[in-house]
Design a protein around this motif. Sequence first.
Motif, PDB file in Angstrom:
ATOM      1  N   LYS A  98       2.402   0.058 -15.059  1.00  0.00           N
ATOM      2  CA  LYS A  98       1.120   0.778 -15.095  1.00  0.00           C
ATOM      3  C   LYS A  98       1.245   2.073 -15.883  1.00  0.00           C
ATOM      4  O   LYS A  98       0.332   2.464 -16.604  1.00  0.00           O
ATOM      5  CB  LYS A  98       0.643   1.098 -13.675  1.00  0.00           C
ATOM      6  N   ASN A 134       7.464  -4.097  -6.716  1.00  0.00           N
ATOM      7  CA  ASN A 134       6.366  -3.137  -6.696  1.00  0.00           C
ATOM      8  C   ASN A 134       6.670  -1.925  -7.565  1.00  0.00           C
ATOM      9  O   ASN A 134       5.768  -1.312  -8.137  1.00  0.00           O
ATOM     10  CB  ASN A 134       6.067  -2.713  -5.263  1.00  0.00           C
ATOM     11  N   GLU A 169       2.269   1.774  -3.379  1.00  0.00           N
ATOM     12  CA  GLU A 169       1.220   2.194  -4.314  1.00  0.00           C
ATOM     13  C   GLU A 169       0.846   3.654  -4.119  1.00  0.00           C
ATOM     14  O   GLU A 169       0.349   4.297  -5.030  1.00  0.00           O
ATOM     15  CB  GLU A 169      -0.038   1.324  -4.140  1.00  0.00           C
ATOM     16  N   ASN A 170       1.053   4.156  -2.924  1.00  0.00           N
ATOM     17  CA  ASN A 170       0.725   5.558  -2.653  1.00  0.00           C
ATOM     18  C   ASN A 170       1.877   6.498  -2.965  1.00  0.00           C
ATOM     19  O   ASN A 170       1.833   7.670  -2.593  1.00  0.00           O
ATOM     20  CB  ASN A 170       0.282   5.723  -1.201  1.00  0.00           C
ATOM     21  N   GLU A 230       0.826  -1.197   0.000  1.00  0.00           N
ATOM     22  CA  GLU A 230       0.000   0.000   0.000  1.00  0.00           C
ATOM     23  C   GLU A 230       0.869   1.259   0.000  1.00  0.00           C
ATOM     24  O   GLU A 230       0.574   2.221  -0.694  1.00  0.00           O
ATOM     25  CB  GLU A 230      -0.940  -0.005   1.208  1.00  0.00           C
ATOM     26  N   ARG A 275       4.598  -0.489 -10.827  1.00  0.00           N
ATOM     27  CA  ARG A 275       4.277   0.926 -11.038  1.00  0.00           C
ATOM     28  C   ARG A 275       4.685   1.381 -12.443  1.00  0.00           C
ATOM     29  O   ARG A 275       3.921   2.033 -13.156  1.00  0.00           O
ATOM     30  CB  ARG A 275       5.049   1.746 -10.007  1.00  0.00           C
TER      31      ARG A 275
END
Length: 237
Positions: free
Chosen positions: A208, A201, A97-98, A94, A205
Amino acid sequence: MMNDKPQIMLVEDEIHLARGICYNLEEEGLRISHFETGESALKSLEVERFDLIILDVMLPGMDGFEACRLIRKLDPRVPILMLTARSDDSDRVEGLENGADDYLTKPFNLAEFLLRVKGMLRRSSWYRPEPVEEGYRFGDNEAFLLSYRAKTAQGETDMTEMEVRVLSLFFRKEGQAIQRSELLQTVWGYTSDTETRTLDNFIVRLRKYFEPDPAHPKHFQTVRGVGYRFSRSGSSV
Ligand code: CA
């Protein structure tokens, strides 16, 4: 010169831990500003800039994830290291992702903490003097590493310092398989084989942002048992 010292922001409500961190970072010659809440940290960020932000997840008022998202709006580039309390994966994912760039799980080892901070602070001269071409095109994307911006199929996006470091390494080694350890050492300054999901991760990112179909990546390819490979053309090797 005083002002050449890196300026660190610490957001942590546990006073004993915060004092210990401040003491040790000052011993390393760094300047540090301590805030106990995300709200006060954000207020300060409107007028000051920092070289690194160390952000606890569990804070009174807004939590570290929310603070991280809002910090990114004020400063898209600054490296952010999150301190997570839980040992399960959800916090780490999380945080990343932030918009965080790395995480450490509490309780952490001081030596490891200092290595991580120094790695993230290292103003990597290695990519600045020989930037790959400005306006590096691949697929539907164009990356401007010197200005921390990218144009993608979804529009324009700002990039973080750490994202720029990763891309710089990938672009320079286009077509080559790069080991996980090399990526972690070069970009984050890891010195050991610390188990971490940070890299994976990060790749999620980047996919994406830049992949037409992130689930079936063409540019940021997984090399099983090794690490990752960047392909400019998007063809498999
Ligand atoms: Ca806390």
